[in-house]
Motif scaffolding. Structure first.
Motif, mmCIF file in Angstrom:
data_model
loop_
_atom_site.group_PDB
_atom_site.id
_atom_site.type_symbol
_atom_site.label_atom_id
_atom_site.label_comp_id
_atom_site.label_asym_id
_atom_site.label_seq_id
_atom_site.Cartn_x
_atom_site.Cartn_y
_atom_site.Cartn_z
ATOM 1 N N LYS A 1 12.763 9.203 -14.054
ATOM 2 C CA LYS A 1 12.207 8.789 -15.180
ATOM 3 C C LYS A 1 11.084 7.798 -15.145
ATOM 4 C CE LYS A 1 13.320 6.796 -19.496
ATOM 5 N NZ LYS A 1 14.345 5.955 -20.552
ATOM 6 N N GLU A 2 11.500 6.637 -14.354
ATOM 7 C CA GLU A 2 10.497 5.624 -14.017
ATOM 8 C C GLU A 2 9.298 5.971 -13.392
ATOM 9 O OE1 GLU A 2 14.391 4.165 -15.216
ATOM 10 O OE2 GLU A 2 13.620 5.512 -13.740
ATOM 11 N N GLN A 3 9.595 6.840 -12.415
ATOM 12 C CA GLN A 3 8.608 7.320 -11.367
ATOM 13 C C GLN A 3 7.906 5.809 -10.663
ATOM 14 O OE1 GLN A 3 5.912 9.893 -13.358
ATOM 15 N NE2 GLN A 3 7.558 11.801 -13.064
ATOM 16 N N PRO A 4 8.785 5.035 -10.163
ATOM 17 C CA PRO A 4 8.124 4.227 -9.258
ATOM 18 C C PRO A 4 7.388 4.808 -8.159
ATOM 19 C CG PRO A 4 10.382 4.141 -8.659
ATOM 20 C CD PRO A 4 10.177 5.263 -9.899
ATOM 21 N N GLN A 5 6.567 3.941 -7.453
ATOM 22 C CA GLN A 5 5.837 4.359 -6.093
ATOM 23 C C GLN A 5 5.592 3.251 -5.085
ATOM 24 O OE1 GLN A 5 1.750 5.763 -7.131
ATOM 25 N NE2 GLN A 5 1.760 6.903 -5.303
ATOM 26 N N ILE A 6 5.597 3.661 -3.989
ATOM 27 C CA ILE A 6 5.500 2.650 -2.674
ATOM 28 C C ILE A 6 4.345 3.308 -2.102
ATOM 29 C CG2 ILE A 6 6.300 1.684 -0.589
ATOM 30 C CD1 ILE A 6 9.388 2.063 -1.879
ATOM 31 N N VAL A 7 3.134 2.565 -1.954
ATOM 32 C CA VAL A 7 2.019 3.125 -1.463
ATOM 33 C C VAL A 7 1.764 2.373 -0.223
ATOM 34 C CG1 VAL A 7 -0.613 3.316 -1.722
ATOM 35 C CG2 VAL A 7 0.901 3.516 -3.679
ATOM 36 N N VAL B 1 -6.244 -0.769 6.577
ATOM 37 C CA VAL B 1 -7.866 -1.100 6.299
ATOM 38 C C VAL B 1 -8.110 -1.435 7.628
ATOM 39 C CG1 VAL B 1 -7.908 -1.068 3.686
ATOM 40 C CG2 VAL B 1 -7.237 -3.115 5.066
ATOM 41 N N LYS B 2 -9.318 -1.578 7.808
ATOM 42 C CA LYS B 2 -9.872 -2.080 8.988
ATOM 43 C C LYS B 2 -10.638 -3.618 8.676
ATOM 44 C CE LYS B 2 -11.683 2.359 10.827
ATOM 45 N NZ LYS B 2 -12.470 3.355 11.136
ATOM 46 N N ARG B 3 -9.743 -4.390 8.253
ATOM 47 C CA ARG B 3 -10.028 -5.820 7.994
ATOM 48 C C ARG B 3 -8.859 -6.630 8.017
ATOM 49 N NH1 ARG B 3 -11.146 -3.330 3.259
ATOM 50 N NH2 ARG B 3 -9.855 -4.118 1.470
ATOM 51 N N LEU B 4 -8.937 -7.774 8.176
ATOM 52 C CA LEU B 4 -7.715 -8.554 8.251
ATOM 53 C C LEU B 4 -7.390 -9.508 6.787
ATOM 54 C CD1 LEU B 4 -7.794 -9.913 11.889
ATOM 55 C CD2 LEU B 4 -6.185 -8.076 10.829
ATOM 56 N N ASN B 5 -8.510 -9.861 6.134
ATOM 57 C CA ASN B 5 -8.226 -10.466 4.915
ATOM 58 C C ASN B 5 -8.757 -9.737 3.668
ATOM 59 O OD1 ASN B 5 -11.172 -10.276 5.539
ATOM 60 N ND2 ASN B 5 -11.447 -12.398 5.587
ATOM 61 N N LYS B 6 -8.626 -10.202 2.383
ATOM 62 C CA LYS B 6 -8.944 -9.575 1.081
ATOM 63 C C LYS B 6 -8.155 -8.267 1.117
ATOM 64 C CE LYS B 6 -13.503 -11.699 0.708
ATOM 65 N NZ LYS B 6 -14.872 -11.479 0.443
ATOM 66 N N LEU B 7 -6.695 -8.447 1.149
ATOM 67 C CA LEU B 7 -6.080 -7.041 1.652
ATOM 68 C C LEU B 7 -5.349 -6.672 0.045
ATOM 69 C CD1 LEU B 7 -4.198 -7.823 4.817
ATOM 70 C CD2 LEU B 7 -6.210 -6.490 4.366
ATOM 71 N N THR B 8 -5.682 -7.503 -1.102
ATOM 72 C CA THR B 8 -5.153 -7.052 -2.231
ATOM 73 C C THR B 8 -5.865 -5.882 -2.666
ATOM 74 O OG1 THR B 8 -5.095 -9.511 -2.803
ATOM 75 C CG2 THR B 8 -4.853 -7.821 -4.609
ATOM 76 N N PRO B 9 -4.696 -4.910 -2.968
ATOM 77 C CA PRO B 9 -5.269 -3.554 -3.374
ATOM 78 C C PRO B 9 -6.268 -3.450 -4.700
ATOM 79 C CG PRO B 9 -2.879 -3.417 -3.081
ATOM 80 C CD PRO B 9 -3.300 -4.931 -2.880
ATOM 81 N N LYS B 10 -7.118 -2.731 -4.848
ATOM 82 C CA LYS B 10 -7.801 -2.608 -6.124
ATOM 83 C C LYS B 10 -7.019 -2.161 -7.160
ATOM 84 C CE LYS B 10 -12.019 -1.519 -3.411
ATOM 85 N NZ LYS B 10 -13.167 -0.531 -3.085
ATOM 86 N N MET B 11 -6.222 -1.269 -6.941
ATOM 87 C CA MET B 11 -5.360 -0.654 -8.216
ATOM 88 C C MET B 11 -4.127 -1.460 -8.515
ATOM 89 S SD MET B 11 -6.935 1.894 -9.102
ATOM 90 C CE MET B 11 -5.829 2.666 -10.019
ATOM 91 N N LEU B 12 -4.198 -2.582 -7.904
ATOM 92 C CA LEU B 12 -2.921 -3.709 -8.122
ATOM 93 C C LEU B 12 -2.627 -3.853 -9.812
ATOM 94 C CD1 LEU B 12 -0.386 -5.124 -7.150
ATOM 95 C CD2 LEU B 12 -2.013 -6.834 -6.614
ATOM 96 N N ASP B 13 -3.842 -4.307 -10.448
ATOM 97 C CA ASP B 13 -3.704 -4.626 -11.678
ATOM 98 C C ASP B 13 -3.576 -3.632 -12.731
ATOM 99 O OD1 ASP B 13 -3.651 -7.319 -11.078
ATOM 100 O OD2 ASP B 13 -6.003 -7.567 -11.200
ATOM 101 N N LYS C 1 1.425 0.413 -12.311
ATOM 102 C CA LYS C 1 2.817 0.036 -12.935
ATOM 103 C C LYS C 1 3.801 0.636 -12.115
ATOM 104 C CE LYS C 1 1.692 -0.193 -17.658
ATOM 105 N NZ LYS C 1 2.120 0.066 -19.302
ATOM 106 N N ARG C 2 4.884 0.047 -11.754
ATOM 107 C CA ARG C 2 5.990 0.258 -11.129
ATOM 108 C C ARG C 2 5.522 0.641 -9.775
ATOM 109 N NH1 ARG C 2 6.381 2.387 -15.926
ATOM 110 N NH2 ARG C 2 5.626 4.419 -15.586
ATOM 111 N N THR C 3 4.831 -0.228 -9.225
ATOM 112 C CA THR C 3 4.080 0.314 -7.640
ATOM 113 C C THR C 3 4.171 -0.935 -7.001
ATOM 114 O OG1 THR C 3 2.685 1.796 -8.670
ATOM 115 C CG2 THR C 3 2.153 1.105 -6.492
ATOM 116 N N SER D 1 3.064 -6.229 -5.236
ATOM 117 C CA SER D 1 3.930 -5.504 -6.266
ATOM 118 C C SER D 1 3.187 -5.733 -7.324
ATOM 119 C CB SER D 1 5.466 -5.959 -6.391
ATOM 120 O OG SER D 1 5.605 -7.271 -6.691
ATOM 121 N N THR D 2 3.299 -4.816 -8.678
ATOM 122 C CA THR D 2 2.902 -4.956 -9.826
ATOM 123 C C THR D 2 3.743 -5.653 -10.581
ATOM 124 O OG1 THR D 2 4.139 -2.851 -10.430
ATOM 125 C CG2 THR D 2 1.653 -2.460 -9.882
#
Length: 194
Positions: free
Chosen positions: A44-50, A54-66, A69-71, A89-90
């Motif tokens: 029902k909730e449909q959580p996701q683990i993605v 990436v080819k870099r060591l910094n700025k790893l925060t995913p663009k879709m984070l904000d 939901k439930r990811t 996590s979201t």
């Protein structure tokens, strides 16, 4: 035409389970991520683990984070021989993925996550994924399955290898040594004055 539009709209906003831009994930890791997320898709909730590389060591925060939901995002940055693994996590999963929890998961398999051997590194990533899946399953009270951590592995995450004890012992030894030398030299001063 209407069905095609509805299909594109409903599937266009779904985050893919794997984005391997650094090309370091093996077939077994792909299979684990895909199969567990397929199980989540049936809930029902449909959580996701993605899992994202990436080819870099910094700025790893995913663009879709904000915007998600439930990811949970497991992000691997790689540049040359160095790798950096982070868990995000979201907001709705922050209680399950506190800073301490994320740190414990990563420290539990730190040796494998630092390995230059790709097979060993992938074992570490699979452990991190399974640990995240276990926390998601506990958060939503899903029955644990073969993709989750065993009780022994959960204990390993709860009490990861800590460098605090060796550091504390080294500091105690250092302080004891300094105290010994200070006492020894302080006792010699009165004798030399006589």
């Amino acid at each position: 035409m209407g069905l095609v539009t509805v299909f594109l709209i409903t599937t266009g906003f779904v985050q893919p389970n794997i984005e391997d831009h650094a090309h370091i994930l093996d077939k077994e890791t792909h299979t684990l991520v895909t199969e567990k997320n397929n199980r989540y898709f049936q809930t029902k909730e449909q959580p996701q683990i993605v899992v994202i590389t990436v080819k870099r060591l910094n700025k790893l925060t995913p663009k879709m984070l904000d915007h998600s939901k439930r990811t949970v995002f497991i992000v691997v940055g790689q540049k040359g021989k160095k790798r950096n693994v982070q868990i995000y996590s979201t907001k709705d999963l922050h209680s399950a993925f506190t800073e301490v929890a994320r740190g414990n998961i990563l420290r539990a398999e730190v040796d494998k996550l630092r390995s230059q051997n790709n097979a060993t590194f992938n074992k570490g990533i699979r452990f991190v994924f399974r640990a995240c899946a276990t926390r998601v399953d506990q958060q939503y009270q899903y029955a644990l399955d073969k993709y989750d951590l065993t009780q022994a592995e959960q204990n390993k995450v709860a009490r990861p290898h800590s460098v605090a004890l060796p550091i504390a012992l080294a500091l105690a030894f250092l302080i004891t040594g300094i105290t010994y030398f200070l006492r020894r030299f302080s006792h010699r001063d009165p004798i030399s004055k006589k």
